[in-house]
Design an enzyme around this catalytic site. Structure first.
Site, PDB file in Angstrom:
ATOM      1  N   LYS A  76      41.927  50.306  38.048  1.00 58.02           N
ATOM      2  CA  LYS A  76      40.610  50.798  37.639  1.00 58.02           C
ATOM      3  C   LYS A  76      40.264  52.128  38.311  1.00 58.02           C
ATOM      4  O   LYS A  76      39.854  53.086  37.640  1.00 58.02           O
ATOM      5  CB  LYS A  76      39.561  49.735  37.986  1.00 58.02           C
ATOM      6  N   THR A  77      40.417  52.199  39.624  1.00 57.07           N
ATOM      7  CA  THR A  77      40.063  53.430  40.346  1.00 57.07           C
ATOM      8  C   THR A  77      40.961  54.583  39.920  1.00 57.07           C
ATOM      9  O   THR A  77      40.512  55.734  39.802  1.00 57.07           O
ATOM     10  CB  THR A  77      40.158  53.206  41.865  1.00 57.07           C
ATOM     11  N   ASP A  84      31.037  52.659  37.636  1.00 53.85           N
ATOM     12  CA  ASP A  84      32.060  51.703  38.055  1.00 53.85           C
ATOM     13  C   ASP A  84      31.399  50.369  38.390  1.00 53.85           C
ATOM     14  O   ASP A  84      30.211  50.317  38.722  1.00 53.85           O
ATOM     15  CB  ASP A  84      32.783  52.281  39.283  1.00 53.85           C
ATOM     16  N   GLU A  85      32.155  49.280  38.307  1.00 51.57           N
ATOM     17  CA  GLU A  85      31.654  47.930  38.606  1.00 51.57           C
ATOM     18  C   GLU A  85      30.367  47.651  37.821  1.00 51.57           C
ATOM     19  O   GLU A  85      29.367  47.168  38.358  1.00 51.57           O
ATOM     20  CB  GLU A  85      31.406  47.768  40.111  1.00 51.57           C
ATOM     21  N   GLN A  99      34.369  39.137  37.055  1.00 54.36           N
ATOM     22  CA  GLN A  99      34.192  39.415  38.480  1.00 54.36           C
ATOM     23  C   GLN A  99      32.732  39.690  38.831  1.00 54.36           C
ATOM     24  O   GLN A  99      32.437  40.321  39.842  1.00 54.36           O
ATOM     25  CB  GLN A  99      35.071  40.601  38.894  1.00 54.36           C
ATOM     26  N   ARG A 111      42.625  38.479  44.888  1.00 54.00           N
ATOM     27  CA  ARG A 111      42.800  39.424  46.000  1.00 54.00           C
ATOM     28  C   ARG A 111      44.233  39.337  46.536  1.00 54.00           C
ATOM     29  O   ARG A 111      44.696  40.236  47.231  1.00 54.00           O
ATOM     30  CB  ARG A 111      41.850  39.113  47.168  1.00 54.00           C
TER      31      ARG A 111
END
Length: 736
Positions: free
Chosen positions: A34-35, A219-220, A250, A607
């Site tokens: 994503k980043t 983002d998010e 998430q 994670r």
């Protein structure tokens, strides 16, 4: 931009980068790059002639914002200072410092952190003569925060009150707002609500930002609340080149007022939305990804996607059980020693995750007992330590002497003869005259107060010295830098001398030195500007900002804080009903709360890159007494072919961990009936059935009720077993 950076992207990532016009919704699964997509998209825009000044990228944590900036500098050689990058709160703070005067907000406002907010709520309760036992300050603050996130000021809230409790909350909200306003202070929610107020009441300001941002990214996005989404809409109104990136699976912050409906209904708000799913996972093994997928697929509030990875199959997920939380910690550390002694992993590769902070206690004690270095994320934060809070309060008062909360903190710190009675009297007169405490202090000391203060001559003398000291510090600040100002505070106030008699003198001095180091970055700025920026940076610090994944230490972290991080090895402890899922979610009976608990489990699992361990206790202390536990329903959703019960057979098990005590009964999880499906179970239990357990012996079923897709049975054992509540699928009972 190096063309190889584009060509190295997978098909969906490249599509997300190159689809720049119109609204775009990027559904980014965990570990899907994503980043990388966000930073490459920024670089792609700039390389196609877009001025960096006309690009905005907002995210939710300082850590994420920092990572975006660092990647832009390192990989694309871009200067992130020419871009609008940061968190929603930092963005709104800058907007208000520049334009807030239009709605009565001075540019030197201070930002109240959580501790300041609670203190202000407590003061409001006292002034309104409300019992804090009946009206919990934490509950009050939570309700007020939720109202602000929905853009409801205290007037709007009071118009919609429906009962006595709401009426009192409305009164607290009103007084709380008055104290903040008189102190020239904003809380975190104000940064958003006041920015929205500014944009809607002064349309030219919102149009200024709307005209500026040709391209905007969030983002998010699954973590946005109503206020954040409304602000985004206002500054993306004309061009609508809005790209939001997130994952409904998430969304775990509803308790912070995040609204999952924002991402789920985005296409309704923007019918021309292009939806792009990033489904290739670059982080986890096939085993971990498959198991996590089975957990999350049972939720209804989600966007369907099929995550996949070309990573190796990986080892099975280990399911372990301890007798209680002390043995759970012991087993966890034994496995960790095995991993580190295998030379394949270091302590920095490993994280232990848990649902609530209290679970860290047994882990910390076990680490200390076995001399295992660890870093606790979300413990006592550096900027919340007493000596640091004291220094921050002095700096705030120098910047804004009408900050009542900070005045109350430092007026007798260190001790200078101004007792609680004097402080209460100052507060009483201030409220009576609708003044700030510092204004009241000035009227008392110069004899102009219209109300005779009930303070003795010695108290008046001490108050006058305090007023003069603050005046001297304000004067000193005009012709110095931030570091010199901090040193002057320590000397002039007597704070440094007071530490000589402190039992924790050495540690406090070390903390102050570290505080000065953090202030050093602002040494070249004019003092007022330095104070504004330094205090703002402190107030917006989050739990994970100082997390160091390179430190050779085990990481102890809550599942919520783990969002955005990854580790080669993850241990998830407390996999029990009433912990994960949490008791509140179960008792609420609300499906959306249980779905969030399932998402939290999913976040924890994803994670892990290579190895995942999930642990539970047979019994756990709750409110001072031990209770038997039920395995988390999420364990039952794990595919059998991807789990193993007990230790990883590939690891050496010779390492020794110092136990808390010996000779504990050990209970193993039944592997025969893990699917929790009563319709497929070969054994059903009814009240009156006689059963036998390999540890507790003979017993009789006293009750049996369906729970989800299993049965909770209560068994009265004849001898020392007592009464136990068990899940039928995991009880490992035999009928007699």
């Amino acid at each position: 931009m190096n063309n190889s950076l584009i060509t190295s992207l997978n098909t969906e990532q490249r599509l997300a980068v190159e689809t720049t016009e119109g609204p775009v919704l990027v559904i980014a699964g965990p570990g899907s790059g994503k980043t990388r997509v966000i930073t490459t998209r920024v670089s792609h825009l700039i390389n196609n002639g877009v001025n960096p000044y006309n690009i905005g990228v907002l995210t939710f944590t300082n850590k994420a914002a920092k990572e975006i900036k660092e990647r832009l500098e390192k990989e694309f050689h871009l200067d992130p200072h020419n871009l609008t990058t940061g968190t929603f709160h930092s963005f709104c703070s800058k907007v208000l410092r520049q334009h807030g005067y239009l709605i009565g907000i001075p540019n030197n406002f201070v930002i109240f952190d959580d501790g300041d907010q609670i203190d202000t709520i407590k003061r409001s309760l006292i002034e309104l003569d409300l019992d804090p036992k009946q009206f919990s300050p934490r509950v009050m603050l939570s309700i007020i925060s939720n109202a602000k996130s929905e853009l409801k000021n205290h007037e709007t809230f009071q118009l919609n009150k429906s009962n006595y409790f709401d009426e009192k909350v409305g009164e607290v909200y009103e007084r709380y707002s008055e104290i903040l306003e008189s102190s020239s202070a904003l809380d975190f929610d104000d940064l958003l609500m006041k920015t929205h107020m500014l944009f809607t009441s002064h349309v030219k300001i919102s149009e200024q930002y709307d005209n500026r941002f040709d391209y905007f990214m969030v983002d998010e996005f699954q973590d946005t609340n109503i206020a954040q989404y409304q602000i985004t809409k206002l500054i993306c109104h004309k061009k609508q080149n809005l790209c939001v990136v997130g994952d409904p699976d998430q969304s775990i912050y509803s308790w912070r007022n995040a609204d999952i409906r924002n991402i789920l209904s985005f296409q309704n708000d923007y019918p021309k939305t292009k939806i792009i799913s990033l489904e290739q996972n670059y982080r986890s093994t096939k085993t971990i990804l498959k198991a996590a997928g089975k957990i999350i697929e049972k939720n209804d509030q989600r966007v369907e996607k099929k995550l996949w990875t070309s990573n190796e199959q990986g080892s099975k997920i280990s399911i372990l059980e301890g007798y209680d939380q002390e043995e759970e910690a012991q087993i966890t550390l034994s496995e960790i020693k095995n991993l580190t002694q295998s030379k394949n992993y270091s302590l920095s590769d490993i994280a232990i995750m848990y649902r609530v902070n209290a679970q860290s206690r047994s882990l910390e004690m076990a680490c200390q007992r076995n001399s295992i270095p660890y870093q606790l994320i979300g413990g006592i934060k550096f900027y919340h330590r007493k000596e640091i809070k004291d220094l921050i309060a002095y700096l705030r008062v120098i910047l804004n002497p009408h900050d009542d909360i900070s005045i109350a903190r430092i007026i007798n710190t260190p001790t200078r003869g101004i007792g609680q009675k004097s402080l209460n009297e100052i507060s009483r007169i201030a409220q009576l005259n609708n003044q700030t405490m510092f204004t009241t202090i000035q009227t008392i000391t110069n004899g102009s107060s219209s109300n005779q203060p009930q303070i003795g001559k010695r108290g008046i003398s001490s108050i006058k010295k305090f007023e003069e000291m603050i005046g001297n510090l304000i004067s000193f600040s005009q012709n110095t830098n931030l570091l010199n100002l901090i040193d002057e505070i320590l000397d002039l106030t007597g704070y440094k001398t007071s530490l000589l008699n402190d039992d924790q003198m050495e540690e406090r001095i070390e903390n102050i030195d570290e505080f000065k180091t953090s202030a050093n970055a602002y040494i070249d700025l004019p003092t007022t500007e330095a104070l504004n920026e330094f205090l703002e940076s402190i107030s917006l610090v989050s739990d994970t900002d100082n997390f160091d994944q390179e430190e050779q230490a085990l990481t102890l972290i809550t599942l919520h804080q783990s969002k955005g991080l990854e580790f080669p090895v993850v241990f998830m402890i407390g996999m029990e009903e009433n912990l994960l899922p949490h008791r509140r979610a179960i008792e609420s009976g609300e499906s959306h709360e249980l779905e969030e608990e399932r998402r939290l489990c999913y976040v924890g699992m994803t994670r892990a890159k290579e190895k995942l361990f999930m642990l539970k206790c047979f019994r756990r202390a709750f409110q001072g007494s031990y209770e038997p536990t039920l395995p988390s329903r999420f364990l039952a959703d794990l595919p059998k072919e991807h789990i193993i019960f007990g230790k990883d057979p590939n690891l050496n098990t010779s390492s020794q961990i110092q136990p808390v005590r010996k000779n504990k009964t050990k209970i193993s999880i039944d592997t025969q009936h893990l699917d929790h499906n009563p319709t497929n179970s070969n054994i059903l239990y009814s009240p009156g059935d006689k059963v036998i357990h390999k540890t507790f012996g003979e017993g009789i079923i006293t009750s049996s009720k369906q729970v989800s897709n299993d049965y909770e049975i209560t068994v009265a054992f004849k001898n020392s077993g007592g009464i136990k509540k068990l899940l039928a699928s995991l009880a490992n009972l035999s009928k007699i």
